[in-house]
Design an enzyme around this catalytic site. Structure first.
Site, mmCIF file in Angstrom:
data_model
loop_
_atom_site.group_PDB
_atom_site.id
_atom_site.type_symbol
_atom_site.label_atom_id
_atom_site.label_comp_id
_atom_site.label_asym_id
_atom_site.label_seq_id
_atom_site.Cartn_x
_atom_site.Cartn_y
_atom_site.Cartn_z
ATOM 1 N N ILE A 14 7.083 -6.467 4.848
ATOM 2 C CA ILE A 14 7.715 -5.269 5.267
ATOM 3 C C ILE A 14 8.580 -5.556 6.373
ATOM 4 O O ILE A 14 9.984 -5.242 6.381
ATOM 5 C CB ILE A 14 6.758 -4.146 5.768
ATOM 6 C CG1 ILE A 14 5.937 -3.881 4.533
ATOM 7 C CG2 ILE A 14 7.598 -2.897 6.086
ATOM 8 C CD1 ILE A 14 4.712 -3.106 4.900
ATOM 9 N N SER A 126 -0.848 3.233 8.779
ATOM 10 C CA SER A 126 -1.281 3.239 7.362
ATOM 11 C C SER A 126 -1.968 4.599 6.931
ATOM 12 O O SER A 126 -2.549 5.153 7.797
ATOM 13 C CB SER A 126 -2.172 2.211 7.321
ATOM 14 O OG SER A 126 -2.821 2.216 5.906
ATOM 15 N N ALA A 127 -1.808 4.817 5.549
ATOM 16 C CA ALA A 127 -2.510 5.993 5.274
ATOM 17 C C ALA A 127 -4.273 5.840 5.240
ATOM 18 O O ALA A 127 -4.771 6.708 5.269
ATOM 19 C CB ALA A 127 -2.228 6.052 3.607
ATOM 20 N N TYR A 150 -9.932 -2.126 9.768
ATOM 21 C CA TYR A 150 -8.400 -2.039 9.518
ATOM 22 C C TYR A 150 -7.851 -0.902 9.915
ATOM 23 O O TYR A 150 -6.989 -0.597 10.779
ATOM 24 C CB TYR A 150 -8.016 -2.794 8.247
ATOM 25 C CG TYR A 150 -6.679 -2.397 8.116
ATOM 26 C CD1 TYR A 150 -5.420 -3.169 8.641
ATOM 27 C CD2 TYR A 150 -6.076 -1.472 7.231
ATOM 28 C CE1 TYR A 150 -4.292 -2.782 8.405
ATOM 29 C CE2 TYR A 150 -4.821 -1.053 7.021
ATOM 30 C CZ TYR A 150 -4.189 -1.779 7.487
ATOM 31 O OH TYR A 150 -2.551 -1.774 7.225
ATOM 32 N N LYS A 154 -5.593 0.700 13.211
ATOM 33 C CA LYS A 154 -4.217 1.499 13.001
ATOM 34 C C LYS A 154 -4.321 2.831 13.876
ATOM 35 O O LYS A 154 -3.503 3.145 14.757
ATOM 36 C CB LYS A 154 -3.696 1.671 11.793
ATOM 37 C CG LYS A 154 -3.413 0.234 10.975
ATOM 38 C CD LYS A 154 -2.072 -0.110 11.757
ATOM 39 C CE LYS A 154 -1.760 -1.469 10.827
ATOM 40 N NZ LYS A 154 -0.638 -2.093 11.683
ATOM 41 N N PHE A 180 2.226 4.542 2.734
ATOM 42 C CA PHE A 180 1.049 4.501 1.430
ATOM 43 C C PHE A 180 0.969 3.357 0.854
ATOM 44 O O PHE A 180 0.829 2.219 1.635
ATOM 45 C CB PHE A 180 1.420 5.824 0.543
ATOM 46 C CG PHE A 180 0.787 6.963 1.365
ATOM 47 C CD1 PHE A 180 1.300 7.521 2.693
ATOM 48 C CD2 PHE A 180 -0.235 7.605 0.885
ATOM 49 C CE1 PHE A 180 0.551 8.687 3.062
ATOM 50 C CE2 PHE A 180 -0.853 8.564 1.419
ATOM 51 C CZ PHE A 180 -0.287 9.171 2.766
ATOM 52 N N LEU A 202 -2.670 -4.608 -5.912
ATOM 53 C CA LEU A 202 -2.468 -4.393 -7.575
ATOM 54 C C LEU A 202 -1.332 -5.141 -7.892
ATOM 55 O O LEU A 202 -1.004 -5.749 -8.870
ATOM 56 C CB LEU A 202 -2.580 -3.025 -7.940
ATOM 57 C CG LEU A 202 -2.356 -2.839 -9.273
ATOM 58 C CD1 LEU A 202 -3.433 -3.420 -10.395
ATOM 59 C CD2 LEU A 202 -2.037 -1.237 -9.451
ATOM 60 N N GLY A 299 -15.388 0.519 -1.161
ATOM 61 C CA GLY A 299 -14.316 0.948 -0.191
ATOM 62 C C GLY A 299 -13.226 1.627 -0.913
ATOM 63 O O GLY A 299 -12.349 2.347 -0.146
#
Ligand code: UFG
Length: 349
Positions: A14, A126-127, A150, A154, A180, A202, A299
């Site tokens: 990012i 993060s979401a 994690y 955040k 997201f 993914l 999870g």
């Protein structure tokens, strides 16, 4: 002279896209990245892409003395903080590693920044801070209740940043961006996601299947309470995400927020299932991908979907790119990365 903006993690997935967008908006990014999960060649590719020489400090955010030196040499009113460990499973196995780097490291960084004169901090969140919620879409007023270290790291840093910004006499203001599911790559194919270790997400896994580095994709669960039974996520193009950082920073530096601290979701608000992502890749590739149904991954939640309307109201941002764009750009980047020998079969098996 353009304004200097410190970008920690600026050579990461990012961060590298944020650097490009900062340059395009006329800022001067100063990259702080210890290369723990990035390749040095990202810098050269960024320089090619932005057509300028970029400044990079190979500094760990836990190293206060080195950070002080950077800030003395590169005074700036803005900090975009992305440097962090981000593997959820690893965070469960090695929580202290996550609290040390993500929390202690960020505290050191924020402290040094505030002491150097402060300014606007855009924080990469993060979401995951919402945890396992069953109500969708998610908006920023919902409780923060992360369910892994994690996500907790955040959430803690959002609190630290909020408290710092609200402290009497504080010179720092904060904006937290809750991502997201970032996906895709820059359309130049010069930068993109390049996991050093075996990927867990993914998109990079599908790419590995498509190029033959993996035999098949395992779809983790087909019995979720979702339209086709597979997990639903809010995938967001990394360039949209990067542009949001620049818009957020500008708003923060312009004093556009009444509150000293604000948290915003960054998503598209459009849900896609694992099956829909696979189908989008198959369409792009013109071939079917070998796939098997597997058990649910521990999870995982059924659905993660953003209400992104607050970001539109606060900073005028909304995502411009859709799933086919993410798939096309991820695939184009994969082709380029392989051509340069970035991904050889040995280190990505
Ligand atoms: N999935 C599969 N097979 C795979 C990999 C993933 O079916 O081989 C499924 C997952 O079960 C899930 C979906 O694809 O339904 C997305 O999984 P990812 O691993 O790509 O992403 P996650 O939603 O699990 O988590 C990601 C990041 C986190 C971040 C979070 C925020 O990994 O760091 O999104 O939303 F915090």
């Amino acid at each position: 002279m353009s304004e200097k903006i410190l970008v920690t993690g600026g050579l990461g997935y990012i961060g590298s896209h944020v650097v490009v967008e900062l340059c395009a908006a006329g800022y001067e990014p100063v990259i702080v990245d210890n290369l723990s999960n990035a390749r040095a060649s990202v810098l050269e590719r960024l320089e090619r892409l932005t057509q300028r020489a970029l400044t990079h400090y190979d500094v760990d955010i836990r190293n206060r003395a080195a950070l002080e030196t950077v800030l003395e040499r590169e005074p700036g009113a803005g900090l975009i903080h992305l440097a962090a460990f981000k593997a959820v499973g690893e965070s469960v196995e090695e929580p202290l590693k996550y609290y040390d780097n993500n929390v202690a490291g960020s505290v050191a960084l924020f402290d040094v920044f505030e002491r150097a004169g402060g300014g606007g901090i855009v924080f990469s969140s993060s979401a995951m801070v919402y945890g396992d919620v069953k109500v969708f879409p998610l908006h920023e007023g919902m409780p923060v209740q992360p369910n892994n270290p994690y996500g907790a790291s955040k959430a803690m840093m959002e609190q630290v940043l909020a408290d710092l910004a609200q402290a009497p006499g504080a010179k720092t203001r904060g904006l937290s961006l809750r991502y997201f599911n970032p996906a895709g790559a820059h359309d130049s194919a010069l930068i993109g996601e390049d996991p050093k270790d075996r990927p867990n997400n993914l998109f990079p896994i599908i790419v590995q299947v498509a190029v033959g580095q993996r035999d098949h994709l395992t779809i983790f669960g087909e019995d979720y309470d979702t339209p086709d039974g597979t997990g639903v996520r809010d995938y967001i193009h990394v360039v949209d995400l990067a542009q949001a950082h620049v818009m957020a920073l500008r708003a923060l530096l312009d004093g556009a927020f009444e509150q000293p601290f604000t948290a915003l979701n960054l998503g598209t608000g459009t849900p896609y299932s694992v099956r829909e992502v696979v189908t989008a890749f198959e369409r792009e590739l013109g071939q079917t991908l070998p796939q098997k149904m597997g058990e649910r991954r521990s999870g995982d939640v059924a659905t993660l979907l953003a209400d992104p309307s607050a970001a539109e109201r606060a900073i005028g941002w909304s995502a411009q790119r859709d799933l086919p764009d993410m798939v096309r750009d991820a695939w184009r980047w994969a082709g380029a990365a392989r051509q340069w020998g970035l991904w050889n079969d040995d280190d990505q098996s």
